[in-house]
Each structure stands twice: as structure tokens, then as C-alpha cells.
Design a protein around this motif. Structure first.
Motif, PDB file in Angstrom:
ATOM      1  N   ALA A  24       0.830  -1.208   0.000  1.00  0.00           N
ATOM      2  CA  ALA A  24       0.000   0.000   0.000  1.00  0.00           C
ATOM      3  C   ALA A  24       0.863   1.256   0.000  1.00  0.00           C
ATOM      4  O   ALA A  24       0.542   2.254  -0.668  1.00  0.00           O
ATOM      5  CB  ALA A  24      -0.929  -0.013   1.217  1.00  0.00           C
ATOM      6  N   LYS A  25       1.972   1.228   0.755  1.00  0.00           N
ATOM      7  CA  LYS A  25       2.871   2.384   0.779  1.00  0.00           C
ATOM      8  C   LYS A  25       3.478   2.626  -0.595  1.00  0.00           C
ATOM      9  O   LYS A  25       3.603   3.780  -1.037  1.00  0.00           O
ATOM     10  CB  LYS A  25       3.975   2.162   1.814  1.00  0.00           C
ATOM     11  CG  LYS A  25       3.500   2.282   3.260  1.00  0.00           C
ATOM     12  CD  LYS A  25       4.656   2.065   4.228  1.00  0.00           C
ATOM     13  CE  LYS A  25       4.208   2.223   5.681  1.00  0.00           C
ATOM     14  NZ  LYS A  25       5.320   2.013   6.643  1.00  0.00           N
ATOM     15  N   ARG A  26       3.874   1.538  -1.265  1.00  0.00           N
ATOM     16  CA  ARG A  26       4.453   1.697  -2.605  1.00  0.00           C
ATOM     17  C   ARG A  26       3.439   2.290  -3.579  1.00  0.00           C
ATOM     18  O   ARG A  26       3.762   3.172  -4.381  1.00  0.00           O
ATOM     19  CB  ARG A  26       4.962   0.349  -3.107  1.00  0.00           C
ATOM     20  CG  ARG A  26       6.272  -0.101  -2.451  1.00  0.00           C
ATOM     21  CD  ARG A  26       6.929  -1.213  -3.256  1.00  0.00           C
ATOM     22  NE  ARG A  26       6.128  -2.424  -3.235  1.00  0.00           N
ATOM     23  CZ  ARG A  26       6.259  -3.398  -2.347  1.00  0.00           C
ATOM     24  NH1 ARG A  26       7.180  -3.270  -1.378  1.00  0.00           N
ATOM     25  NH2 ARG A  26       5.510  -4.465  -2.393  1.00  0.00           N
ATOM     26  N   LYS A  27       2.207   1.797  -3.489  1.00  0.00           N
ATOM     27  CA  LYS A  27       1.177   2.343  -4.370  1.00  0.00           C
ATOM     28  C   LYS A  27       0.906   3.812  -4.055  1.00  0.00           C
ATOM     29  O   LYS A  27       0.702   4.626  -4.963  1.00  0.00           O
ATOM     30  CB  LYS A  27      -0.112   1.531  -4.218  1.00  0.00           C
ATOM     31  CG  LYS A  27      -0.023   0.136  -4.808  1.00  0.00           C
ATOM     32  CD  LYS A  27      -1.353  -0.600  -4.651  1.00  0.00           C
ATOM     33  CE  LYS A  27      -1.267  -1.994  -5.250  1.00  0.00           C
ATOM     34  NZ  LYS A  27      -2.547  -2.735  -5.094  1.00  0.00           N
ATOM     35  N   CYS A  28       0.928   4.138  -2.771  1.00  0.00           N
ATOM     36  CA  CYS A  28       0.706   5.523  -2.371  1.00  0.00           C
ATOM     37  C   CYS A  28       1.810   6.430  -2.909  1.00  0.00           C
ATOM     38  O   CYS A  28       1.551   7.541  -3.394  1.00  0.00           O
ATOM     39  CB  CYS A  28       0.623   5.602  -0.850  1.00  0.00           C
ATOM     40  SG  CYS A  28       0.243   7.250  -0.214  1.00  0.00           S
ATOM     41  N   ALA A  29       3.051   5.941  -2.824  1.00  0.00           N
ATOM     42  CA  ALA A  29       4.171   6.730  -3.343  1.00  0.00           C
ATOM     43  C   ALA A  29       4.064   6.912  -4.846  1.00  0.00           C
ATOM     44  O   ALA A  29       4.346   7.997  -5.386  1.00  0.00           O
ATOM     45  CB  ALA A  29       5.492   6.044  -2.973  1.00  0.00           C
ATOM     46  N   GLN A  30       3.648   5.864  -5.546  1.00  0.00           N
ATOM     47  CA  GLN A  30       3.490   5.973  -6.992  1.00  0.00           C
ATOM     48  C   GLN A  30       2.405   6.985  -7.350  1.00  0.00           C
ATOM     49  O   GLN A  30       2.564   7.787  -8.275  1.00  0.00           O
ATOM     50  CB  GLN A  30       3.152   4.592  -7.572  1.00  0.00           C
ATOM     51  CG  GLN A  30       4.298   3.600  -7.479  1.00  0.00           C
ATOM     52  CD  GLN A  30       3.888   2.211  -7.940  1.00  0.00           C
ATOM     53  OE1 GLN A  30       2.728   1.995  -8.289  1.00  0.00           O
ATOM     54  NE2 GLN A  30       4.838   1.283  -7.936  1.00  0.00           N
ATOM     55  N   LEU A  31       1.288   6.905  -6.615  1.00  0.00           N
ATOM     56  CA  LEU A  31       0.209   7.858  -6.883  1.00  0.00           C
ATOM     57  C   LEU A  31       0.646   9.290  -6.580  1.00  0.00           C
ATOM     58  O   LEU A  31       0.315  10.238  -7.322  1.00  0.00           O
ATOM     59  CB  LEU A  31      -1.021   7.496  -6.043  1.00  0.00           C
ATOM     60  CG  LEU A  31      -1.767   6.230  -6.453  1.00  0.00           C
ATOM     61  CD1 LEU A  31      -2.852   5.903  -5.434  1.00  0.00           C
ATOM     62  CD2 LEU A  31      -2.384   6.397  -7.836  1.00  0.00           C
ATOM     63  N   ALA A  32       1.395   9.485  -5.494  1.00  0.00           N
ATOM     64  CA  ALA A  32       1.873  10.828  -5.156  1.00  0.00           C
ATOM     65  C   ALA A  32       2.810  11.357  -6.234  1.00  0.00           C
ATOM     66  O   ALA A  32       2.742  12.536  -6.625  1.00  0.00           O
ATOM     67  CB  ALA A  32       2.579  10.794  -3.799  1.00  0.00           C
ATOM     68  N   SER A  33       3.696  10.485  -6.722  1.00  0.00           N
ATOM     69  CA  SER A  33       4.610  10.893  -7.791  1.00  0.00           C
ATOM     70  C   SER A  33       3.851  11.244  -9.060  1.00  0.00           C
ATOM     71  O   SER A  33       4.167  12.220  -9.747  1.00  0.00           O
ATOM     72  CB  SER A  33       5.614   9.765  -8.053  1.00  0.00           C
ATOM     73  OG  SER A  33       6.445  10.075  -9.133  1.00  0.00           O
ATOM     74  N   HIS A  34       2.820  10.418  -9.343  1.00  0.00           N
ATOM     75  CA  HIS A  34       2.017  10.684 -10.541  1.00  0.00           C
ATOM     76  C   HIS A  34       1.279  12.019 -10.425  1.00  0.00           C
ATOM     77  O   HIS A  34       1.228  12.814 -11.387  1.00  0.00           O
ATOM     78  CB  HIS A  34       1.015   9.542 -10.732  1.00  0.00           C
ATOM     79  CG  HIS A  34       0.163   9.693 -11.960  1.00  0.00           C
ATOM     80  ND1 HIS A  34       0.663   9.547 -13.240  1.00  0.00           N
ATOM     81  CD2 HIS A  34      -1.163   9.989 -12.086  1.00  0.00           C
ATOM     82  CE1 HIS A  34      -0.308   9.747 -14.111  1.00  0.00           C
ATOM     83  NE2 HIS A  34      -1.435  10.017 -13.434  1.00  0.00           N
ATOM     84  N   LEU A  35       0.731  12.298  -9.257  1.00  0.00           N
ATOM     85  CA  LEU A  35       0.024  13.553  -9.045  1.00  0.00           C
ATOM     86  C   LEU A  35       0.974  14.744  -9.136  1.00  0.00           C
ATOM     87  O   LEU A  35       0.628  15.810  -9.681  1.00  0.00           O
ATOM     88  CB  LEU A  35      -0.674  13.543  -7.676  1.00  0.00           C
ATOM     89  CG  LEU A  35      -1.891  12.620  -7.546  1.00  0.00           C
ATOM     90  CD1 LEU A  35      -2.373  12.589  -6.103  1.00  0.00           C
ATOM     91  CD2 LEU A  35      -3.003  13.095  -8.473  1.00  0.00           C
TER      92      LEU A  35
END
Length: 650
Positions: free
Chosen positions: A626-637
Motif C-alpha cells: 500500500a505504501k508503494r502504491k501511495c508513493a506511486q500515486l503521489a509521484s504521478h500527481l
């Protein structure tokens, strides 16, 4: 019902009206067809509603003027192949027919009764067990096997059930009694069948049609007989009475000679009807089925097997090549199951619900010596659950049956080997060697007391129900149920500690409340003295006990220093230990049992700890993902935000 001895009158079957999507179904070849006066040309010119009204009026006129069968609409043909729906059709008025000269009136048996009678079998395996009983009853006539198998019908490439035994077989009179309703010649204490209804109910429960072959030798005369009980034939020809075509042969000579009870035309008509509605299209194919029977024995072929509500065959032949299974009971839909659920489903108490091999293995209490049940080419290994019980004991029960002769029932009761892990319990109750109620749980479903307790008994003093899957609820049955419940409670109270469970009403040992155990209490002269902890030192149940090096008095021998855990002390090795508060002695075997119970609880806690650790590890992995997905989403945003700013600046 069997054909009459006198010459049979040909069956009058009227034209069957057809609906928009059905074709006209006429009588089978060789049977006369009664038509209405209206021509086919005029019917084609009329609208369908007028045509149906005219047919109904003509039918009413025919039924009032002539004693013939009333025409059956085509929608009543055997289109529904689901057993529980096959009997849902309307029965038209039955025309009265005057009895012949010198004959008495008799009650007719409508074909619908065949279906309603078969509904006594709620369970398909119960119907199969009835046919197995018939073969087992032939053991006293020399039967050595009964074969149950699946065969393929070449006519329509459909499956059929085969039952075959090498018993004494049935002569022409015997097969007519077998296929009659309610007749039974089995009244001895050694035979299972007694109502004369099992063959009809069981075969009609499994399929719509059954063909019976039987060879026998009586009084030096060898015969072959064929009988057809066909629900499809009776329904599609609109019969209002159960007609069972049968033919017989005398094979005492070099070839098979037809046995005539009327005229040759009657015999030929029966043969023609059998060929029309059986899986075999020629007399040669029909007679080939006798080749593997020999001089005596019976073969039963059940075809047009019933389907379930989903339109699939109720019996499954593909899941296991050496078994026949109930498709709706196997529950194949659930793929992920808990470990305990998997273990429970592998236990015999669950397997008998869907596996015929498992059910047949415990169907008879006493193992056969010279007889075997061969299921799809492999003999069934008989299993007696008594051989698998631990801490078993025998309890005698004397029911008051109201007769002069005293009856004693021996019940074997014990724990299953998987107890207490599996919550399987109940009594396997047999009647005349045949299982009637498997794993009958006499205690409440939610009751903890009695879990793992299984018993086996043979209750010949109460009568089974017609389907042989339960007992008649008489006063004897009610008293038996109460006695079995008492057996479970008594056994559980006296033996549950062997599974590491405290008996009801016994509290766990509290050393701190009762005080520490005194040291070196005087023991009998023939016992060793034991160094026990002092009052100031708390005694733990898993703490080793040390023997001191002392002389044993008159023996002149000395001990070696030995450490013994309380668990290792044999029951009765010491009279007991005396508590410091003067409440009396505590037997060593009781301390051992309580020690075992504590260790069992420790193991359970250890298992729970392991499971919790695994759960924590899995949750941590999910958290990392979940943390990795959150980091990916933050980077994408962030990337999107920068792109938007750049576009605004441009």
C-alpha cells in the motif's frame, strides 16, 4: 403390474393433440390408433383455437359413448427430466371399463403413483442402497458379488446405471412379484427387505425407466425373464394403469423357447413394446444381455437418469472413475477452505454425503466373508468405525420392548482418532446389519459436551421407515434417543480429561490458593521417598521431581538420582500428595491429567501465536504494498501538477 394370465386386450390409444411447437406423438408400433371423425384436411383449415375446442367436444362424446382411454395432450409427454418435477402433470378423467365376464372389479394404479411413490427417497444414495440390499439378501442363495457400474446407451449416447448380482435369480413368477406393487416374500430375520416396495421406489427415483433381466432354475427348469417398468412409456402413451410388459424363455433345452401365457400375438406384442421403449433396438441386442449373467443371477439397467434443477445429471460419473458421486452434495464451488474445513470434508462422516464408495463402505455393520460390492470395477473396502475409535468401551442397554424375550443391545462408544480437533459426533445405528442412521447426533448442535464421541449399535427392536434412512418415531425410538444421550454425557464426563479437557464441574488446579505441597511426607514402606518443594517454593506441574540417594530400609539397595516429570508418573504409582492446608490428598493421576490439560492449552496458545505472527507478516506485506502504491500515486500527481503549471505558463 404384471400381465394377466388370460389373453390381454390390445391397448386403445387415441391421437395425442399437439401444441404449436410439438409434433404429433402417436402410439408405439403395433398398437391401434383411434382417430376422431374430423379429417386432417378440415383441421388444417381451421384456426387452432377452434380446432382444440372441436377436439375437446369430440373427446367428451367418445368418452361418454365408448369405454376407451381419454386422449392425453402432448404437453404431458415426459419433457421434464428433473425428478422432483416429473410428477407435476394433470391427470385426466379415467374412463370406467366394465369387468369381463367372471372377473371382479379392481383398483387401478395410475402411472403417476410410480413417481409419487418414489418420492419417499429424498436421497439418491438411499435408493441405491435399496438395490444393494436386494443383492445382499441373495447371499443365502449363493450370491458372491453385486456389481454397480455406469454403462453407455448406444441409442442416444446417454449414461445408465447397471446393477448385477450372481444370486439365485427370479423365475417368471418371481419377477412378476418383484415388479408388482406392495408384494414381498421376505419375512425372515436375515433379510433386509420387508415391504415389497423397494425395487419400484428405488429404480423410479434414479431414472424414468428400468429394464430387468433375470435367470433362474426352479424344479429343474431353467428360465430367462425380461421385464420393463417404463415411466416414459406409460406417460407418452397416455396409460391410466401401470402396464409392465414381460417376456419369458425356457432354456432347459438347447435353445430359448418362449413361454406363452396367452397367445403368440400377446407375447410378440410385449416383445415389440420392450424393444420400442428399451435401449435395445433388436431382439438379438436384447438377448445379448443374458450372456454375462450365466445360469442364475439378475441384471438391472436404469436409464433415462434424472437431472437436477440445473439440467445436469444428478449422479456424477466423471469426478472419480472409481466412484459415483452426488453432484449437488459435493459442493465443488468453494475453492478456498480453512484447514479444519478440509479435514472435516475428508472424514467419513462427510464423505458419505456425496461419495457412493464411502457410503457403501459403512452400509453394512458386519464384514462379508464371501461377498463383495464392486463399484465401477473396484471392490469396496468395508469400514467399521469401531476399529478407528480410541478409549472405546461397550455399554449394555436393555430396552423394554414389551415381549417375553429380553433384548440386550451392545453399544460401542469412544472418541474418533481426530478428536478434539474435529467436531464429529453421533451414533451409527444399524438394523439387521444395515445402516439406517449415520452419525445421529442426539445432543444439541451447539453443545460442546459430546464433541468427538461416536457410537455404533444395532437396533433390531425398532422398525425402520420405508426409505430405510430413519426409524419410525415410536415410544421405543424416543426412549432409545434419551438413552443414547445419557450414554454420551456419561462417557464425556468420565473420559474428556483424556483429551485434555476438564470434566464438567471440576475446576482447574490453583496451587497458590491451596498452598504449596509439603516436603517429604511419609509414604508407605514399599514406596520411594520424594524430595518435593518446600512451603516457600512454589511447585510447578512441569517441574521435575528428584529422588534423593537414600537407603530403602530392608532392601539394602540404594536409589540412583532420577528426575521424573509428573507427566511420566504412572497412574497409581503414589497414593497422592497432601496439601499444606489440610484439605486432603490430591491423587497423582489427577495431577497428571491436569498437567496434560495445561500442556494442551499451552500448545493451543503456541499455535495461535504462530497464526498471529503469520497474520502480522501478511499485514506488513500488504502495508508495504500500500505504501508503494501511495508513493506511486503521489509521484504521478506531482508530475501532473507540474505539467499543468507548465501549460499555464506557456
Amino acid at each position: 403390474m404384471p400381465p394377466k394370465v388370460e389373453k390381454q386386450q390390445p391397448m386403445n390409444v387415441v391421437e395425442i393433440a399437439s401444441s404449436d411447437d410439438e409434433v404429433d406423438i402417436g402410439p408405439p408400433p403395433g398398437m391401434p390408433r383411434k382417430t376422431t371423425p374430423s379429417s386432417s384436411k378440415s383441421r388444417r383449415q381451421q384456426p387452432q383455437k377452434q380446432q382444440q375446442q372441436k377436439q375437446q367436444q369430440q373427446q367428451q362424446q367418445d368418452s361418454s359413448s365408448e369405454a376407451i382411454a381419454v386422449p392425453v395432450p402432448a404437453y404431458q409427454s415426459l419433457d421434464c427430466r428433473s425428478f422432483w418435477k416429473a410428477g407435476a402433470y394433470d391427470v385426466g378423467p379415467i374412463a370406467s371399463k366394465a369387468p369381463a365376464q367372471g372377473q371382479l372389479e379392481h383398483a387401478r394404479v395410475h402411472p403417476k403413483f410410480l413417481h409419487s411413490n418414489a418420492t419417499s427417497h429424498k436421497w439418491a444414495f438411499g435408493a441405491i442402497a435399496e438395490l444393494l440390499d436386494n443383492a445382499v439378501d441373495e447371499v443365502h442363495n449363493g450370491a458372491t458379488f453385486v456389481k454397480v457400474d455406469k454403462i453407455d446407451i448406444m441409442k442416444d449416447n446417454s449414461p445408465a446405471l447397471l446393477f448385477q448380482d450372481d444370486g439365485g435369480g427370479m423365475d417368471p413368477d418371481g419377477i412378476r412379484k418383484c415388479m408388482s406393487l406392495g408384494y414381498s416374500s421376505k419375512k425372515s430375520n436375515t433379510t433386509i427387505g420387508q415391504y415389497g416396495n423397494g425395487f419400484k421406489t428405488s429404480t423410479m427415483r434414479l431414472g424414468a425407466d428400468v429394464l430387468v433381466y433375470s435367470c433362474a432354475t426352479r424344479a429343474g427348469k431353467a428360465t430367462q425373464s425380461i421385464g420393463l417398468l417404463s415411466y416414459t412409456f406409460l406417460r407418452k402413451t397416455g396409460q391410466d394403469d401401470v402396464i409392465v410388459p414381460m417376456i419369458d424363455f425356457d432354456i432347459s433345452g438347447n435353445w430359448a423357447e418362449p413361454i406363452l401365457y396367452g397367445s403368440q400375438d400377446d407375447w410378440s406384442s410385449n416383445l415389440k413394446t420392450i424393444l420400442e421403449w428399451s435401449p435395445f433396438t433388436s431382439k438379438e441386442e436384447l438377448m445379448q444381455q443374458f450372456e454375462d449373467i450365466g445360469r442364475h443371477g439378475t441384471k438391472i439397467i436404469i436409464y433415462n437418469l434424472w437431472l437436477n434443477d440445473e439440467g445436469i445429471y444428478e449422479l456424477s460419473f466423471d469426478d472419480d472413475e472409481e466412484d459415483i458421486r452426488l453432484r449437488d452434495e459435493a459442493n465443488h464451488g468453494q475453492t478456498k477452505l480453512h484447514k479444519k474445513a478440509v479435514e472435516l470434508r475428508s472424514h467419513i462422516s462427510y464423505c458419505i454425503r456425496y461419495s457412493l464408495r464411502a457410503y457403501a463402505s459403512i452400509l453394512y455393520l458386519r464384514k462379508f466373508t464371501n461377498f463383495s460390492i464392486v463399484l465401477r470395477g473396484k471392490p469396496v473396502q468395508q469400514f467399521n468405525i469401531v476399529d478407528d475409535l480410541k478409549y472405546s468401551k461397550t455399554v449394555s442397554y436393555k430396552p423394554q420392548v414389551g415381549t417375553i424375550k429380553e433384548v440386550t443391545v451392545e453399544t460401542t462408544v469412544g472418541f474418533i482418532k481426530e478428536a478434539p480437533a474435529l467436531s464429529v459426533s453421533g451414533f451409527n445405528v444399524y438394523h439387521k446389519n444395515r445402516l439406517i442412521r449415520p452419525f445421529w447426533k442426539v445432543t444439541g448442535d451447539a453443545a460442546v459436551k459430546g464433541n468427538g464421541v461416536v457410537g455404533v449399535l444395532e437396533a433390531n427392536f425398532i422398525e425402520p421407515a420405508h426409505d430405510k434412512q430413519d426409524f419410525e418415531r415410536s415410544s421405543l425410538y424416543i426412549r432409545l434417543e434419551a438413552r443414547l444421550k445419557q450414554m454420551v454425557m456419561d462417557y464425556w464426563k468420565r473420559h474428556c480429561h483424556l483429551l485434555g479437557i476438564l470434566p464438567p464441574g471440576v475446576k482447574s488446579l490453583d496451587i497458590q490458593k491451596q498452598g504449596a505441597v509439603k516436603t517429604q511426607k511419609q509414604l508407605p514402606t514399599n514406596r520411594h521417598s520424594i524430595d518435593l518443594p518446600t512451603n516457600e517454593e512454589e511447585m510447578h506441574l512441569d517441574q521435575p521431581i528428584t529422588r534423593s540417594n537414600r537407603h530403602l530400609g530392608s532392601t539394602g539397595q540404594s536409589d540412583l538420582t532420577v528426575e521424573e516429570s509428573i507427566i511420566g508418573l504412572a497412574a497409581g504409582s503414589y497414593n497422592g500428595v497432601i496439601s499444606d492446608d489440610g484439605l486432603g490428598s490430591k491423587p497423582i493421576d489427577q495431577i497428571c491429567e491436569e498437567n496434560i490439560e495445561l500442556f494442551m492449552r499451552c500448545e493451543e496458545y503456541a499455535k495461535k501465536e504462530t497464526e498471529l505472527i503469520q497474520t502480522v507478516e501478511e499485514l506488513e506485506k500488504e502495508l508495504e504494498q500500500a505504501k508503494r502504491k501511495c508513493a506511486q500515486l503521489a509521484s504521478h500527481l506531482e508530475t501532473k501538477r507540474k505539467q499543468k503549471i507548465m501549460q499555464q505558463q506557456c
